[in-house]
Design an enzyme around this catalytic site. Sequence first.
Site, PDB file in Angstrom:
ATOM      1  N   GLU A  17      10.360  16.583  14.461  1.00 46.92           N
ATOM      2  CA  GLU A  17      11.271  16.359  13.133  1.00 46.92           C
ATOM      3  C   GLU A  17      10.137  16.838  12.865  1.00 46.92           C
ATOM      4  O   GLU A  17       8.480  16.809  12.557  1.00 46.92           O
ATOM      5  CB  GLU A  17      10.240  14.653  12.828  1.00 46.92           C
ATOM      6  N   LYS A  33       1.144  -0.880   0.487  1.00 43.21           N
ATOM      7  CA  LYS A  33      -0.023   0.058  -0.370  1.00 43.21           C
ATOM      8  C   LYS A  33       0.788   1.132  -0.215  1.00 43.21           C
ATOM      9  O   LYS A  33       1.603   1.446   0.625  1.00 43.21           O
ATOM     10  CB  LYS A  33      -0.725   0.313   1.523  1.00 43.21           C
ATOM     11  N   GLU A  47      10.586   1.568   9.949  1.00 44.08           N
ATOM     12  CA  GLU A  47      11.384   2.603   9.653  1.00 44.08           C
ATOM     13  C   GLU A  47      10.558   4.035   9.336  1.00 44.08           C
ATOM     14  O   GLU A  47       9.377   4.252   9.081  1.00 44.08           O
ATOM     15  CB  GLU A  47      12.196   2.832   8.199  1.00 44.08           C
ATOM     16  N   CYS A  77      14.204  11.704   6.188  1.00 43.52           N
ATOM     17  CA  CYS A  77      13.828  10.808   7.300  1.00 43.52           C
ATOM     18  C   CYS A  77      15.510  10.759   8.469  1.00 43.52           C
ATOM     19  O   CYS A  77      15.854  11.509   9.734  1.00 43.52           O
ATOM     20  CB  CYS A  77      13.671   9.748   7.593  1.00 43.52           C
TER      21      CYS A  77
END
Length: 448
Positions: free
Chosen positions: A355, A149, A224, A258
């Site tokens: 983040e 997906k 992750e 990331c």
Amino acid sequence: MSIDVYNPATEEVIGSVPETDSVDPAVAAARAALGPWSALPRAERAAHLAALRDLLVAHADELAGIITAEMGAPLAIARKVQVGLPIAVLSSMVDLLNRDECEERIGNSLVVRDPVGVVAAITPWNYPLHQTVAKLAPALAAGNTVVHKPSEVAPLSALRLAELVREAGLPSGVYNLVTGYGDPTGAALAGHAGVDLVSFTGSTGAGRTVAALAASHLARVSLELGGKSANVILPDADLAAAVKVGIGNCYLNSGQTCTAWTRLLVHESQHDEVVDLAVAAASKYTVGDPTDPATRLGPLASAAQRDRVRSYIARGVADGARMALGDGSVPDVGYYVAPVVFADVDPASVIAQEEIFGPVLSIIRYRDEDDAVRIANGTPYGLAGSVWSGSPERALAVARRLRTGQVDVNGGSFNPLAPFGGIGDSGYGRELGVHGFEEFTSVKAIQL
């Protein structure tokens, strides 16, 4: 029901994908294909992956164009990184399969690795093809079948990949694509009893949800997640090189990476000099049309992401950080954010802890080496990082002290064969290379 896909540079609809009603048929197809696929000799699986790799090479420019259109990466980045890395990953799995299988002997036991089974791969929008292939290639190489997906924000490259999978001649049911939102489609896939392993890349919050859903049927999970990586510049480093490379890493993919080194840690005596170097380097990052070769920063992937980044910039100013660079001009149309450099950043502040996922750099002072390590390790994340020093031995010693999955010393280049993944709020499990292959296997001991 269908989901519109927008070009973030023009804000125009460029396609649509269906919202999957049920993931059951895809999981069933993967389950039916599992036995025959896992029974294929390694050399035959390698040949299938090599055929797919060769098609990616042949269609590299087309795929780069799709990725630029769906998520805004400048064409040069789309070609070199967004498409180049998946090709390298597929090649690495072909090479691995073409080597003799390693089996371990422990006393009277033969230890072998079997495929886990049906893998659910749930991928993000920032590197839509690479994050897919980083899961698909080792999963298939190990003998698993996959239900994938992609993000609803950038799914068009996944649709093209599915066509290339068929063209490469992979058996039906080995790779299955479902499209939709994270909830309900992604949630249904993560919680499906027919899935044996969920490999997820995305935000930390979504990763927690995925892990909880998979736990309902004890499926294995590889996560992750986010990062807030530190670029530690020691006093004896080549400041100009460290700052230039650091800016490039922070702003790669418009900061939507990331592993981005979004915290630059510098000795307090060198803070102002480094700020000047960072502003000079960041000022060269032109913002604009991602199809223009002169552009270095394209748009962010969506209006929601642009607004999120802007809110963090405002928070940084409100919390007392000094904006050494910011408020640059951007096109009137598109989801753009100009590069930002914050100086005098408190390591405990929001912009230094959370983040942001945009072209925003925070420069932080430290007193001594121990203080630098403390600050570098002072967030919940642990995905990547960097250390610079005139002494490689000193840099390596500091790198060993950083609690993170990867560290680059003096600009060491990315290695697609090395294990990739994090600790803490950056997740668990590893991708790429032998370690990524083993993530998709289960260990069996046979007593002789």
